[in-house]
Design a protein around this motif. Structure first.
Motif, PDB file in Angstrom:
ATOM      1  N   MET A 137       0.823  -1.210   0.000  1.00 46.34           N
ATOM      2  CA  MET A 137       0.000   0.000   0.000  1.00 46.34           C
ATOM      3  C   MET A 137       0.861   1.265   0.000  1.00 46.34           C
ATOM      4  N   SER A 138       0.212   2.371  -0.252  1.00 45.04           N
ATOM      5  CA  SER A 138       0.883   3.668  -0.271  1.00 45.04           C
ATOM      6  C   SER A 138       1.479   3.988   1.093  1.00 45.04           C
ATOM      7  N   GLY A 139       2.659   4.598   1.090  1.00 40.80           N
ATOM      8  CA  GLY A 139       3.346   4.887   2.351  1.00 40.80           C
ATOM      9  C   GLY A 139       2.759   6.013   3.173  1.00 40.80           C
ATOM     10  N   THR A 140       1.933   6.873   2.573  1.00 40.74           N
ATOM     11  CA  THR A 140       1.457   8.058   3.296  1.00 40.74           C
ATOM     12  C   THR A 140       0.402   7.731   4.344  1.00 40.74           C
ATOM     13  N   SER A 141      -0.181   6.546   4.260  1.00 39.89           N
ATOM     14  CA  SER A 141      -1.336   6.232   5.097  1.00 39.89           C
ATOM     15  C   SER A 141      -0.977   5.499   6.379  1.00 39.89           C
ATOM     16  N   GLY A 182      10.935   8.057  -3.679  1.00 39.39           N
ATOM     17  CA  GLY A 182       9.876   7.793  -4.630  1.00 39.39           C
ATOM     18  C   GLY A 182       9.475   9.032  -5.406  1.00 39.39           C
ATOM     19  N   SER A 183       8.407   8.919  -6.172  1.00 42.23           N
ATOM     20  CA  SER A 183       7.971  10.043  -7.000  1.00 42.23           C
ATOM     21  C   SER A 183       7.269  11.116  -6.183  1.00 42.23           C
ATOM     22  N   GLU A 184       6.488  10.707  -5.171  1.00 44.43           N
ATOM     23  CA  GLU A 184       5.731  11.668  -4.366  1.00 44.43           C
ATOM     24  C   GLU A 184       6.200  11.725  -2.918  1.00 44.43           C
ATOM     25  N   THR A 185       6.908  10.706  -2.483  1.00 43.25           N
ATOM     26  CA  THR A 185       7.320  10.627  -1.082  1.00 43.25           C
ATOM     27  C   THR A 185       8.767  10.173  -0.959  1.00 43.25           C
ATOM     28  N   THR A 186       9.331  10.451   0.211  1.00 42.59           N
ATOM     29  CA  THR A 186      10.622   9.900   0.609  1.00 42.59           C
ATOM     30  C   THR A 186      10.390   9.186   1.932  1.00 42.59           C
ATOM     31  N   ILE A 187      10.671   7.877   1.957  1.00 39.96           N
ATOM     32  CA  ILE A 187      10.392   7.077   3.149  1.00 39.96           C
ATOM     33  C   ILE A 187      11.705   6.746   3.847  1.00 39.96           C
ATOM     34  N   ILE A 188      11.769   7.093   5.134  1.00 41.76           N
ATOM     35  CA  ILE A 188      12.967   6.847   5.926  1.00 41.76           C
ATOM     36  C   ILE A 188      12.712   5.681   6.868  1.00 41.76           C
ATOM     37  N   ILE A 212       8.077  11.332   4.317  1.00 36.05           N
ATOM     38  CA  ILE A 212       8.174  12.769   4.019  1.00 36.05           C
ATOM     39  C   ILE A 212       7.476  13.009   2.685  1.00 36.05           C
ATOM     40  N   LEU A 213       6.610  14.002   2.654  1.00 44.12           N
ATOM     41  CA  LEU A 213       5.804  14.238   1.450  1.00 44.12           C
ATOM     42  C   LEU A 213       6.551  15.086   0.421  1.00 44.12           C
ATOM     43  N   THR A 214       7.732  14.626   0.081  1.00 49.57           N
ATOM     44  CA  THR A 214       8.536  15.228  -0.987  1.00 49.57           C
ATOM     45  C   THR A 214       9.138  14.096  -1.805  1.00 49.57           C
ATOM     46  N   GLY A 215       9.019  14.194  -3.125  1.00 53.12           N
ATOM     47  CA  GLY A 215       9.573  13.165  -3.987  1.00 53.12           C
ATOM     48  C   GLY A 215      10.147  13.768  -5.252  1.00 53.12           C
ATOM     49  N   SER A 216      10.455  12.915  -6.217  1.00 52.27           N
ATOM     50  CA  SER A 216      11.131  13.383  -7.428  1.00 52.27           C
ATOM     51  C   SER A 216      10.252  14.310  -8.274  1.00 52.27           C
ATOM     52  N   THR A 217       8.916  14.189  -8.144  1.00 49.54           N
ATOM     53  CA  THR A 217       8.051  15.110  -8.901  1.00 49.54           C
ATOM     54  C   THR A 217       8.220  16.550  -8.414  1.00 49.54           C
ATOM     55  N   LYS A 274      16.244  21.173   1.555  1.00 45.51           N
ATOM     56  CA  LYS A 274      15.092  21.109   2.466  1.00 45.51           C
ATOM     57  C   LYS A 274      14.766  19.662   2.824  1.00 45.51           C
ATOM     58  N   LEU A 275      14.840  18.785   1.823  1.00 45.15           N
ATOM     59  CA  LEU A 275      14.565  17.375   2.063  1.00 45.15           C
ATOM     60  C   LEU A 275      15.618  16.769   2.990  1.00 45.15           C
ATOM     61  N   LEU A 276      16.889  17.080   2.759  1.00 47.55           N
ATOM     62  CA  LEU A 276      17.957  16.527   3.598  1.00 47.55           C
ATOM     63  C   LEU A 276      17.863  17.060   5.026  1.00 47.55           C
ATOM     64  N   ASN A 277      17.372  18.281   5.170  1.00 44.40           N
ATOM     65  CA  ASN A 277      17.168  18.817   6.521  1.00 44.40           C
ATOM     66  C   ASN A 277      16.102  18.006   7.258  1.00 44.40           C
ATOM     67  N   GLN A 278      15.036  17.624   6.540  1.00 39.07           N
ATOM     68  CA  GLN A 278      13.998  16.788   7.150  1.00 39.07           C
ATOM     69  C   GLN A 278      14.536  15.401   7.493  1.00 39.07           C
ATOM     70  N   ILE A 279      15.377  14.872   6.610  1.00 40.72           N
ATOM     71  CA  ILE A 279      15.995  13.567   6.887  1.00 40.72           C
ATOM     72  C   ILE A 279      16.882  13.663   8.123  1.00 40.72           C
ATOM     73  N   TYR A 280      17.675  14.722   8.204  1.00 41.63           N
ATOM     74  CA  TYR A 280      18.543  14.931   9.370  1.00 41.63           C
ATOM     75  C   TYR A 280      17.722  15.009  10.658  1.00 41.63           C
ATOM     76  N   MET A 281      16.579  15.711  10.597  1.00 41.54           N
ATOM     77  CA  MET A 281      15.715  15.825  11.769  1.00 41.54           C
ATOM     78  C   MET A 281      15.159  14.463  12.182  1.00 41.54           C
ATOM     79  N   CYS A 282      14.866  13.602  11.196  1.00 49.45           N
ATOM     80  CA  CYS A 282      14.403  12.246  11.505  1.00 49.45           C
ATOM     81  C   CYS A 282      15.493  11.438  12.204  1.00 49.45           C
TER      82      CYS A 282
END
Length: 367
Positions: free
Chosen positions: A81-85, A210-216, A230-235, A286-294
């Motif tokens: 299933m989708s990771g956002t849920s 992924g295209s819409e998300t980044t899953i850590i 994280i709701l940021t992806g390649s799109t 911005k994405l790497l900052n969120q990853i660092y925070m995780c």
């Protein structure tokens, strides 16, 4: 070629925001996986919202087309299933003599997680037992998914006339893969900061771009202890180039693939490279900052340790220069991992291997 006597054949389906992936696999007695066939097609527009498949007919129709065109005959099926849920948490729970541990955990979940236990499928696993100030404590990893979301994926399988075996989440798929040996050279460390002697060799992150998300996902001693979407992806990278460079989405994607996040050479006259780099750097930072925070949240709030290395997977991980840039920013060794870098995975040599990085979640749930 893997040992030929297979105990199970599956159709494994991954319904993503941008693409649907269908993989026909055979699994032998040693739990080795042979990819017999696969197909990838765009997900019909507006079919998934907050993880729920809203248009079962449209998704089923597209999957049916992939199965038909690739001459797949297997009926037993698994779906991711989708990771956002998915909601996940780590809790430290005290053991109480005379009280059922399941009840203690469920009471903690009800008290600390924003969910209705009647509307969610809740699972937990024990990570560690420890003693704190004379108290017996248990660290548990909890995942919760709304039942209506799970049912929407099961509905797709029934609509297709398939036999549902399981509905799984991307984090479980990743954990199953990375329980195996990874065939990348981590002894020849391409990056090492002498100031980071605190990195823990037993804890590593797997980041799925992924295209819409980044899953850590963070695993310690190969056991999943942290999961965050994280709701940021390649799109988002395509959109940023299109907006700031005034390009079409198709042209933006071409430029992203051409230059990536690789640093332009000094004194370059290629203004296009410089512009694309600056645009992508802003989004990636911005994405790497969120990853660092995780990573820091896991260490400080999930009773974790400093992560010793990062493996990157997924279609977005192929962005040119990404692993080097991540190492520079996060100061942690980063290793791109493809499907065939994972021990016990083989592929029909007649298939196009260029798309394998998109199939990690689909293949992982068959294990």
């Amino acid at each position: 070629m893997l040992f030929p006597f297979f105990k199970n054949n599956y159709l494994s389906i991954d319904v993503g925001f941008r693409n649907i992936k269908v993989v026909e696999v055979a699994v032998n007695r040693n739990n080795e996986v042979y990819i017999k066939n696969f197909g990838i097609a765009p997900t019909p527009l507006n079919c998934i919202k907050n993880g729920v498949i809203k248009n079962v007919d449209a998704v089923s129709s597209e999957i049916s087309r992939i199965i038909r065109e690739n001459k797949m005959k297997v009926k037993k099926s698994k779906i991711v299933m989708s990771g956002t849920s998915i909601i996940s948490r780590v809790f430290l729970v005290e053991k109480v003599k005379g009280k059922d541990f399941d009840t203690i955990v469920m009471d903690t979940i009800t008290d600390k997680m924003p969910i209705n236990p009647n509307e969610h499928k809740i699972d937990y696993k024990i990570l560690q037992e420890l003693n704190e100030n004379g108290k017996e404590m248990v660290k548990v990893f909890v995942t919760a998914v709304r039942k209506n979301i799970i049912n929407s994926y099961i509905d797709v399988l029934f609509e297709l006339g398939l036999k549902p075996i399981s509905v799984d989440i991307p984090a479980n798929s990743t954990a199953k893969f990375f329980n195996r040996d990874i065939k990348v050279n981590i002894d020849n460390v391409k990056f090492m900061n002498p100031n980071r002697k605190d990195l823990n060799k037993d804890a590593f992150a797997v980041i799925d771009f992924g295209s819409e998300t980044t899953i850590i996902n963070i695993l310690r001693n190969k056991i999943l202890e942290f999961n965050k979407v994280i709701l940021t992806g390649s799109t988002n990278l395509d959109d940023a180039i299109a907006k700031n460079a005034h390009k079409s989405i198709i042209e933006a994607e071409r430029l992203k693939k051409a230059y990536g996040i690789s640093i332009p050479p000094p004194h370059t006259t290629n203004e296009e490279h410089v512009k694309v780099y600056k645009i992508l750097k802003e989004v990636v930072d911005k994405l790497l900052n969120q990853i660092y925070m995780c990573l820091t949240f896991y260490e400080a709030r999930c009773y974790g340790v400093k992560v010793g290395k990062i493996f990157i997977i997924g279609g977005g991980s192929m962005l040119k220069g990404l692993s080097d840039y991540m190492e520079q920013v996060l100061q942690i060794p980063v290793y791109p991992v493809g499907l065939l870098d994972i021990d016990g995975i083989d592929i029909n040599k007649n298939l196009n291997s260029e798309k394998l990085n998109f199939l990690v979640n689909a293949v992982g749930i068959t294990l």
